[in-house]
Design a protein around this motif. Structure first.
Motif, PDB file in Angstrom:
ATOM      1  N   PHE A  86       0.840  -1.199   0.000  1.00 52.46           N
ATOM      2  CA  PHE A  86       0.000   0.000   0.000  1.00 52.46           C
ATOM      3  C   PHE A  86       0.874   1.248   0.000  1.00 52.46           C
ATOM      4  O   PHE A  86       0.626   2.191  -0.749  1.00 52.46           O
ATOM      5  CB  PHE A  86      -0.935   0.006   1.217  1.00 52.46           C
ATOM      6  CG  PHE A  86      -1.830   1.213   1.278  1.00 52.46           C
ATOM      7  CD1 PHE A  86      -2.977   1.284   0.498  1.00 52.46           C
ATOM      8  CD2 PHE A  86      -1.521   2.291   2.102  1.00 52.46           C
ATOM      9  CE1 PHE A  86      -3.797   2.393   0.543  1.00 52.46           C
ATOM     10  CE2 PHE A  86      -2.331   3.405   2.147  1.00 52.46           C
ATOM     11  CZ  PHE A  86      -3.480   3.460   1.361  1.00 52.46           C
ATOM     12  N   HIS A  87       1.886   1.245   0.837  1.00 54.25           N
ATOM     13  CA  HIS A  87       2.804   2.385   0.933  1.00 54.25           C
ATOM     14  C   HIS A  87       3.440   2.665  -0.426  1.00 54.25           C
ATOM     15  O   HIS A  87       3.499   3.820  -0.871  1.00 54.25           O
ATOM     16  CB  HIS A  87       3.878   2.097   1.986  1.00 54.25           C
ATOM     17  CG  HIS A  87       4.803   3.232   2.220  1.00 54.25           C
ATOM     18  ND1 HIS A  87       4.481   4.272   3.052  1.00 54.25           N
ATOM     19  CD2 HIS A  87       6.033   3.504   1.719  1.00 54.25           C
ATOM     20  CE1 HIS A  87       5.480   5.142   3.061  1.00 54.25           C
ATOM     21  NE2 HIS A  87       6.441   4.686   2.259  1.00 54.25           N
ATOM     22  N   HIS A  88       3.878   1.622  -1.097  1.00 57.86           N
ATOM     23  CA  HIS A  88       4.496   1.767  -2.423  1.00 57.86           C
ATOM     24  C   HIS A  88       3.481   2.312  -3.437  1.00 57.86           C
ATOM     25  O   HIS A  88       3.793   3.213  -4.227  1.00 57.86           O
ATOM     26  CB  HIS A  88       5.075   0.429  -2.903  1.00 57.86           C
ATOM     27  CG  HIS A  88       5.671   0.504  -4.258  1.00 57.86           C
ATOM     28  ND1 HIS A  88       6.844   1.185  -4.522  1.00 57.86           N
ATOM     29  CD2 HIS A  88       5.248  -0.004  -5.441  1.00 57.86           C
ATOM     30  CE1 HIS A  88       7.110   1.086  -5.806  1.00 57.86           C
ATOM     31  NE2 HIS A  88       6.146   0.366  -6.382  1.00 57.86           N
ATOM     32  N   SER A  89       2.259   1.789  -3.413  1.00 55.99           N
ATOM     33  CA  SER A  89       1.214   2.251  -4.349  1.00 55.99           C
ATOM     34  C   SER A  89       0.919   3.728  -4.152  1.00 55.99           C
ATOM     35  O   SER A  89       0.795   4.492  -5.112  1.00 55.99           O
ATOM     36  CB  SER A  89      -0.070   1.457  -4.152  1.00 55.99           C
ATOM     37  OG  SER A  89       0.125   0.110  -4.446  1.00 55.99           O
ATOM     38  N   ILE A  90       0.800   4.160  -2.910  1.00 50.04           N
ATOM     39  CA  ILE A  90       0.517   5.583  -2.616  1.00 50.04           C
ATOM     40  C   ILE A  90       1.675   6.447  -3.069  1.00 50.04           C
ATOM     41  O   ILE A  90       1.470   7.511  -3.681  1.00 50.04           O
ATOM     42  CB  ILE A  90       0.243   5.761  -1.110  1.00 50.04           C
ATOM     43  CG1 ILE A  90      -1.066   5.102  -0.712  1.00 50.04           C
ATOM     44  CG2 ILE A  90       0.220   7.246  -0.737  1.00 50.04           C
ATOM     45  CD1 ILE A  90      -2.311   5.657  -1.368  1.00 50.04           C
ATOM     46  N   ASN A  91       2.890   6.008  -2.801  1.00 54.77           N
ATOM     47  CA  ASN A  91       4.068   6.793  -3.211  1.00 54.77           C
ATOM     48  C   ASN A  91       4.171   6.921  -4.725  1.00 54.77           C
ATOM     49  O   ASN A  91       4.525   7.987  -5.235  1.00 54.77           O
ATOM     50  CB  ASN A  91       5.347   6.203  -2.645  1.00 54.77           C
ATOM     51  CG  ASN A  91       5.532   6.561  -1.190  1.00 54.77           C
ATOM     52  OD1 ASN A  91       4.979   7.541  -0.715  1.00 54.77           O
ATOM     53  ND2 ASN A  91       6.311   5.762  -0.481  1.00 54.77           N
ATOM     54  N   THR A  92       3.830   5.872  -5.464  1.00 53.80           N
ATOM     55  CA  THR A  92       3.901   5.961  -6.923  1.00 53.80           C
ATOM     56  C   THR A  92       2.805   6.842  -7.502  1.00 53.80           C
ATOM     57  O   THR A  92       3.004   7.487  -8.521  1.00 53.80           O
ATOM     58  CB  THR A  92       3.830   4.572  -7.582  1.00 53.80           C
ATOM     59  OG1 THR A  92       2.642   3.905  -7.173  1.00 53.80           O
ATOM     60  CG2 THR A  92       5.051   3.744  -7.219  1.00 53.80           C
ATOM     61  N   ILE A  93       1.678   6.907  -6.844  1.00 51.34           N
ATOM     62  CA  ILE A  93       0.576   7.755  -7.320  1.00 51.34           C
ATOM     63  C   ILE A  93       0.936   9.236  -7.128  1.00 51.34           C
ATOM     64  O   ILE A  93       0.692  10.054  -8.004  1.00 51.34           O
ATOM     65  CB  ILE A  93      -0.738   7.427  -6.565  1.00 51.34           C
ATOM     66  CG1 ILE A  93      -1.243   6.055  -6.978  1.00 51.34           C
ATOM     67  CG2 ILE A  93      -1.793   8.511  -6.832  1.00 51.34           C
ATOM     68  CD1 ILE A  93      -2.412   5.556  -6.152  1.00 51.34           C
ATOM     69  N   PHE A  94       1.513   9.579  -5.987  1.00 49.65           N
ATOM     70  CA  PHE A  94       1.722  10.974  -5.648  1.00 49.65           C
ATOM     71  C   PHE A  94       3.147  11.484  -5.889  1.00 49.65           C
ATOM     72  O   PHE A  94       3.459  12.617  -5.549  1.00 49.65           O
ATOM     73  CB  PHE A  94       1.323  11.233  -4.191  1.00 49.65           C
ATOM     74  CG  PHE A  94      -0.156  11.108  -3.973  1.00 49.65           C
ATOM     75  CD1 PHE A  94      -1.026  12.091  -4.426  1.00 49.65           C
ATOM     76  CD2 PHE A  94      -0.698   9.981  -3.362  1.00 49.65           C
ATOM     77  CE1 PHE A  94      -2.397  11.979  -4.258  1.00 49.65           C
ATOM     78  CE2 PHE A  94      -2.061   9.856  -3.194  1.00 49.65           C
ATOM     79  CZ  PHE A  94      -2.915  10.863  -3.633  1.00 49.65           C
ATOM     80  N   THR A  95       3.991  10.665  -6.474  1.00 50.10           N
ATOM     81  CA  THR A  95       5.337  11.163  -6.781  1.00 50.10           C
ATOM     82  C   THR A  95       5.601  11.131  -8.248  1.00 50.10           C
ATOM     83  O   THR A  95       4.917  10.636  -9.046  1.00 50.10           O
ATOM     84  CB  THR A  95       6.423  10.344  -6.053  1.00 50.10           C
ATOM     85  OG1 THR A  95       6.296   8.972  -6.384  1.00 50.10           O
ATOM     86  CG2 THR A  95       6.344  10.563  -4.567  1.00 50.10           C
TER      87      THR A  95
END
Length: 85
Positions: free
Chosen positions: A76-85
């Motif tokens: 989840f952490h990785h998915s959120i980071n890829t969406i917002f970076t």
């Protein structure tokens, strides 16, 4: 005591706009004729607002807790980071 409960119920219905139109207008007229009733309506309105604020605060705390739990999961952490970076 029973009269007080009925009055509180009428005030809540008035504030929630759940009274029929005629009863709503009659209650409004009663508040104009009886300042003590108008004070009770104002007090009840403040109480309801505090309850809403408290409820929002509790919901925000739960959402923050859930978000923090989710962010600890690597995928989840990785998915959120890829969406917002």
């Amino acid at each position: 005591m029973r009269t007080t409960l009925c009055e509180i119920q009428a005030i809540e219905q008035y504030l929630d706009n759940t009274l029929p139109v005629a009863e709503h207008l009659l209650f409004q007229a009663r508040t104009l004729a009886a300042p003590e009733l108008a004070e009770k309506v104002n007090a009840q309105e403040k109480v309801l607002q505090l309850v809403r604020w408290f409820s929002r605060k509790k919901k925000k705390e739960k959402l923050d807790q859930l978000f923090n739990q989710l962010m600890q999961e690597e995928s989840f952490h990785h998915s959120i980071n890829t969406i917002f970076t």
